[in-house]
Design a protein around this motif. Structure first.
Motif, mmCIF file in Angstrom:
data_model
loop_
_atom_site.group_PDB
_atom_site.id
_atom_site.type_symbol
_atom_site.label_atom_id
_atom_site.label_comp_id
_atom_site.label_asym_id
_atom_site.label_seq_id
_atom_site.Cartn_x
_atom_site.Cartn_y
_atom_site.Cartn_z
ATOM 1 N N SER A 151 9.193 6.118 -6.450
ATOM 2 C CA SER A 151 9.065 4.656 -6.274
ATOM 3 C C SER A 151 10.165 4.089 -5.389
ATOM 4 O O SER A 151 9.892 3.405 -4.393
ATOM 5 N N LEU A 152 11.425 4.353 -5.754
ATOM 6 C CA LEU A 152 12.545 3.835 -4.969
ATOM 7 C C LEU A 152 12.661 4.574 -3.636
ATOM 8 O O LEU A 152 13.025 3.974 -2.618
ATOM 9 N N PHE A 200 4.350 11.870 2.139
ATOM 10 C CA PHE A 200 3.434 12.151 3.250
ATOM 11 C C PHE A 200 2.105 11.423 3.073
ATOM 12 O O PHE A 200 1.519 10.918 4.035
ATOM 13 N N GLN A 201 1.627 11.355 1.835
ATOM 14 C CA GLN A 201 0.343 10.716 1.576
ATOM 15 C C GLN A 201 0.416 9.197 1.702
ATOM 16 O O GLN A 201 -0.518 8.562 2.195
ATOM 17 N N ARG A 202 1.533 8.594 1.272
ATOM 18 C CA ARG A 202 1.603 7.136 1.214
ATOM 19 C C ARG A 202 2.366 6.520 2.389
ATOM 20 O O ARG A 202 2.207 5.343 2.686
ATOM 21 N N THR A 212 0.813 -1.211 0.000
ATOM 22 C CA THR A 212 0.000 0.000 0.000
ATOM 23 C C THR A 212 0.851 1.267 0.000
ATOM 24 O O THR A 212 0.447 2.295 -0.522
ATOM 25 N N GLY A 213 2.058 1.209 0.609
ATOM 26 C CA GLY A 213 2.892 2.397 0.656
ATOM 27 C C GLY A 213 3.687 2.639 -0.596
ATOM 28 O O GLY A 213 4.140 3.766 -0.831
ATOM 29 N N LEU A 214 3.921 1.600 -1.398
ATOM 30 C CA LEU A 214 4.751 1.727 -2.590
ATOM 31 C C LEU A 214 3.910 2.026 -3.820
ATOM 32 O O LEU A 214 2.707 1.771 -3.846
ATOM 33 N N LEU A 215 4.558 2.549 -4.843
ATOM 34 C CA LEU A 215 3.840 2.908 -6.054
ATOM 35 C C LEU A 215 3.644 1.707 -6.964
ATOM 36 O O LEU A 215 4.462 0.788 -6.999
ATOM 37 N N ASN A 216 2.549 1.738 -7.709
ATOM 38 C CA ASN A 216 2.257 0.721 -8.717
ATOM 39 C C ASN A 216 1.955 1.446 -10.032
ATOM 40 O O ASN A 216 1.970 2.692 -10.070
ATOM 41 N N ALA A 252 7.148 8.296 7.643
ATOM 42 C CA ALA A 252 8.527 8.410 7.144
ATOM 43 C C ALA A 252 8.845 9.790 6.605
ATOM 44 O O ALA A 252 9.985 10.055 6.216
ATOM 45 N N ALA A 253 7.880 10.684 6.573
ATOM 46 C CA ALA A 253 8.069 11.984 5.917
ATOM 47 C C ALA A 253 9.221 12.775 6.511
ATOM 48 O O ALA A 253 9.938 13.480 5.789
#
Length: 298
Positions: free
Chosen positions: A62-63, A92-94, A4-8, A98-99
Motif C-alpha cells: 500500500s505505502l 507491475f500489475q498496478r 486505480t494504482g493504489l490499494l483499497n 514504476a516497477a
C-alpha cells in the motif's frame, strides 16, 4: 487523482487471498488499505522524484505504491519471503511504469547492515508495532545518509519517541532518537484504515536528522555507544538519582557523583530530567575517567 494504482480494502484482501496470507501478530502485520492515509504519509514526508526511500515492512504494498507514485525510488525491506516475492508483481500489475524503481530486500531489518544501490535520502515506513523502536534506531545507526523520515507506529510509541525531558513518558527511546534527529508527532491514524483492524490508534512521527550533541571543548567526544550505555543505565530505574543509577558503571555512587559533577550535572538529578546533551556530557566525563573505555571521535 485516480486511486486505480493504489490499494483499497478489496484489493488488499484479494492479494492476501491469492498468496494465502494470514496476518500474524508476531510480525505485527496490519496492512493499510486507505489511499488517503497513504497519500497523507507521503505528503508529510515531502517525498519527491529525486528521493531514494527506505521502506521497512512494505507488506502488501500500500505505502510502496504511494511512494512510487511520486516518482521516487523505493528500497523495500521485507522479512516475509512470500510478501517480498509478491510485491514486485503487485507493483507491475498496478503501476507498471514504476516497477523499475523498486528494489526488494528479503531480510529482517535488524539484520541489515547496508542498503544496496545509491545512497538513500529518506525513510518512510509503517513500522511493525512489535519492533518499531529497535528497527528505527538500527536504521538511523547503519544508514547516516538519509536525512528525513516519517514513520507510522503505535500511538503510545509515537508519544514516547517525541517526549521531552521531564515528561512521564520520556525515556530510552526518546533520548536515543534525539541523539540522531529532531522528532515531532505530526498526526494520528485510526485503526479502521488497517486490515486486520488493530485495537490501538497509530501515530505519525516526522524526523529531521541532525548532528549528535557536541561538548563545548576541542578534542574527541564520547561515542554513540558510550552515550547509549549511559542512557540505558540512567533509565534502568526511573526513581533512582543519577549517582545511584550510574554507580554500577563507576564502581560506586561516590565515584559516580564525582564524575557527574565534573560534567556539570547535578548528581541528584534523575535521568528523565536530562536531555541528550546532558547525558552526552556525563558519558564524556565517564569515558575520560576510563569508565567507558577510551574516547573516540563521534
Amino acid at each position: 487523482m485516480s486511486d486505480t494504482g493504489l490499494l483499497n480494502p478489496a484489493s488488499v484482501r484479494s492479494i492476501a487471498h491469492q498468496i494465502g496470507l494470514r496476518p500474524t501478530k508476531t510480525r505485527g502485520q496490519n496492512f493499510v488499505h486507505d489511499a488517503n492515509t497513504v497519500r497523507r504519509i507521503v505528503s508529510l514526508a515531502q517525498v519527491s522524484a529525486q528521493d531514494r526511500i527506505i521502506e521497512i515492512g512494505p507488506g502488501l504494498g500500500s505505502l510502496t505504491l504511494g511512494l512510487l507514485e511520486t516518482g521516487a525510488h523505493v528500497v523495500a525491506i521485507e522479512i516475509d519471503e512470500v510478501l517480498a516475492n509478491q510485491l514486485p508483481d503487485t507493483v507491475f500489475q498496478r503501476m507498471p511504469e514504476a516497477a523499475h524503481r523498486l528494489d526488494v530486500v528479503v531480510a529482517d531489518a535488524l539484520d541489515v547492515t547496508t542498503i544496496p544501490g545509491a545512497e538513500p535520502t529518506a525513510l518512510v515506513a509503517n513500522l511493525p508495532y512489535n519492533v518499531a523502536v529497535p528497527v528505527l534506531l538500527h536504521m538511523l545507526e547503519i544508514c547516516p545518509q538519509w536525512r528525513t523520515g516519517v514513520v507510522m507506529v503505535q500511538s503510545e510509541v509515537a508519544d514516547r519517541l517525541v517526549a521531552a525531558p521531564g515528561s512521564k513518558i520520556y525515556g530510552v527511546p526518546s533520548a536515543k532518537l534525539a541523539w540522531y534527529a529532531e522528532a515531532v508527532r505530526v498526526g494520528s491514524v485510526p485503526p479502521t484504515v488497517f486490515w486486520p483492524v488493530p485495537n490501538v490508534d497509530s501515530g505519525l512521527v516526522r524526523m529531521t536528522r541532525r548532528c549528535p550533541p557536541q561538548i563545548d571543548r576541542r578534542g574527541p567526544h564520547a561515542t554513540r555507544s558510550q552515550v547509549f550505555r549511559v542512557v540505558d543505565a540512567a533509565f534502568a530505574s526511573r526513581r533512582k538519582m543519577l549517582r545511584s543509577a550510574l554507580a554500577g558503571l563507576c564502581g560506586g555512587s561516590s565515584a559516580a557523583s564525582a564524575l557527574i559533577t565534573a560534567a556539570g550535572i547535578d548528581p541528584t538529578a534523575r535521568g528523565e530530567a536530562l536531555d541528550i546533551g546532558d547525558l552526552a556530557r556525563v558519558a564524556e566525563a565517564l569515558a575520560q575517567a576510563g569508565v567507558l573505555g577510551s574516547l573516540d571521535q563521534v
